[in-house]
Design an enzyme around this catalytic site. Structure first.
Site: not given
Length: 390
Positions: A72, A188, A208-210, A334
């Protein structure tokens, strides 16, 4: 009885076994370089192309609008820097919201060194941006507006369609003058609500994948057909020249599989997760005096619950719960390690004391009713202990 409960799914998710299996096969059977012309390379290329179609499908986009990145953060950087440096290299104006993720805020602020100015739209006490404020902030030299689809700390959904309408109106009035683009960080929101890029009306979108049960280190920037970007990763001509570097084939395959699973189960899964969150919040508000929900109670993705506990230090509560096997967070992963109060909660007009008392509980695919029961059993005692110490 001691139990381990993971309620930090907004930070990252456990890899789904079905996603892992797809990734494992890619590691062993599709190990070629997708840019190679021999059979091994073409097998890898086909795997990447299949994932590109799977991801395009969940976004209702075209496969050739999908650019793979490392996550991301890189996708946001490519969108923000790529648009501004391509379409307004001499400087200009950028609008973001006051509650953006650091991966949007930091690259936007870094562009100030290149002559760009930034305006930040507020989010009100409920955490939602007012489109009328965006309209007031737009200037003739505004090149980019970036407003996240769902906030990572409080889960509030932003009025992207209304903001897109403003951008469309502004674009029509400019004729051949400065172009203006709309970007949204949807990291999100993916898998939590249906996403249709055409319906949203944005020009660029980050995922984003995770966050959807795939591994870390893989992301996507969707850029509407015809939108051109200044590349940030220079090297080969991969990803239509937007992002140089050999593709992470196993990660991309995993992301594609995760999107396929999310698309097929979003309705039932959302209902189940919302049920867990609703039961959890109702019990907390009933059993724990001085607790309150942060953000909009309705316009919110179903998995995030951000709760403030009066006269409680959030970091202390996090540690207390962790010792009892319960994983939660005080905000964006983050920003972990920061001693400052959450910028998101401060932007909602909260004082530092209340902002520091908040905990984010984020539910996911693998959470159960038993998990909720365990947390509800342990949480009141943890808060009572901390209040006595205070």
């Amino acid at each position: 009885m001691f139990r381990r409960v993971y309620l930090d799914n907004a930070a990252t998710t456990k890899v789904d076994e079905r996603v892992f299996e797809a990734m494992r096969r890619s590691l062993t059977d599709q190990f070629g370089n997708p840019s190679s012309i021999h059979a091994f390379g073409q097998e890898a290329k086909m795997a990447v192309d299949r994932a590109r179609h799977q991801i395009a499908e969940i976004l209702h986009a075209a496969p050739n609008e999908i650019t793979f990145t490392s996550g991301g953060t890189e996708s946001n950087n490519l969108a923000i820097r790529g648009i501004c440096q391509r379409h307004s290299p001499g400087g200009g104006h950028i609008i973001i919201s006051a509650i953006e993720h650091p991966a949007v805020k930091a690259p936007a602020e870094a562009l100030q060194d290149l002559g760009f100015e930034i305006s930040k739209a507020g989010a009100g006490t409920n955490g939602r941006v007012d489109p009328s404020e965006i309209a007031e902030l737009i200037r003739p030299d505004t090149v980019l507006i970036s407003v996240m689809l769902a906030n990572n700390e409080i889960g509030t959904l932003q009025p992207l369609r209304e903001i897109a309408g403003l951008v469309s109106k502004e674009r029509a009035s400019r004729e051949n003058r400065q172009k203006i683009f709309l970007h949204t960080d949807a990291v999100q929101a993916l898998g939590k609500i249906p996403i249709d890029v055409l319906e949203l009306g944005c020009d660029l979108l980050t995922i984003s994948a995770h966050k959807i049960y795939a591994p870390k280190g893989v992301g996507v920037l969707w850029a509407k057909r015809g939108v051109r970007l200044a590349a940030q990763n220079l090297g080969g001509n991969q990803e239509r020249g937007f992002r140089g570097g050999t593709e992470n084939v196993p990660g991309i395959v995993a992301f594609g599989k995760a999107c396929e699973l999310a698309a097929s189960s979003i309705e039932t899964e959302t209902t189940e997760i919302l049920g867990l969150r609703t039961r959890f919040e109702s019990a907390v508000l009933e059993r724990i005096p001085g607790s309150s929900i942060n953000g909009d109670s309705e316009a919110r993705i179903p998995n995030i619950s951000n709760i403030a506990f009066e006269n409680v230090d959030g970091e202390g509560l996090l540690i207390n719960l962790d010792m009892q096997g319960i994983a939660v967070s005080t905000g964006s992963a983050c920003s972990s390690g920061s001693i400052e109060a959450s910028p998101v909660l401060l932007a909602l007009g909260q004082d530092e004391k209340r902002a520091r008392s908040a905990i984010r509980f984020s539910f996911g695919r693998f959470n159960t009713s038993e998990d909720v029961d365990y947390v509800l059993e342990r949480l009141p005692g943890a808060i009572e202990t901390l209040r006595k110490l205070a």
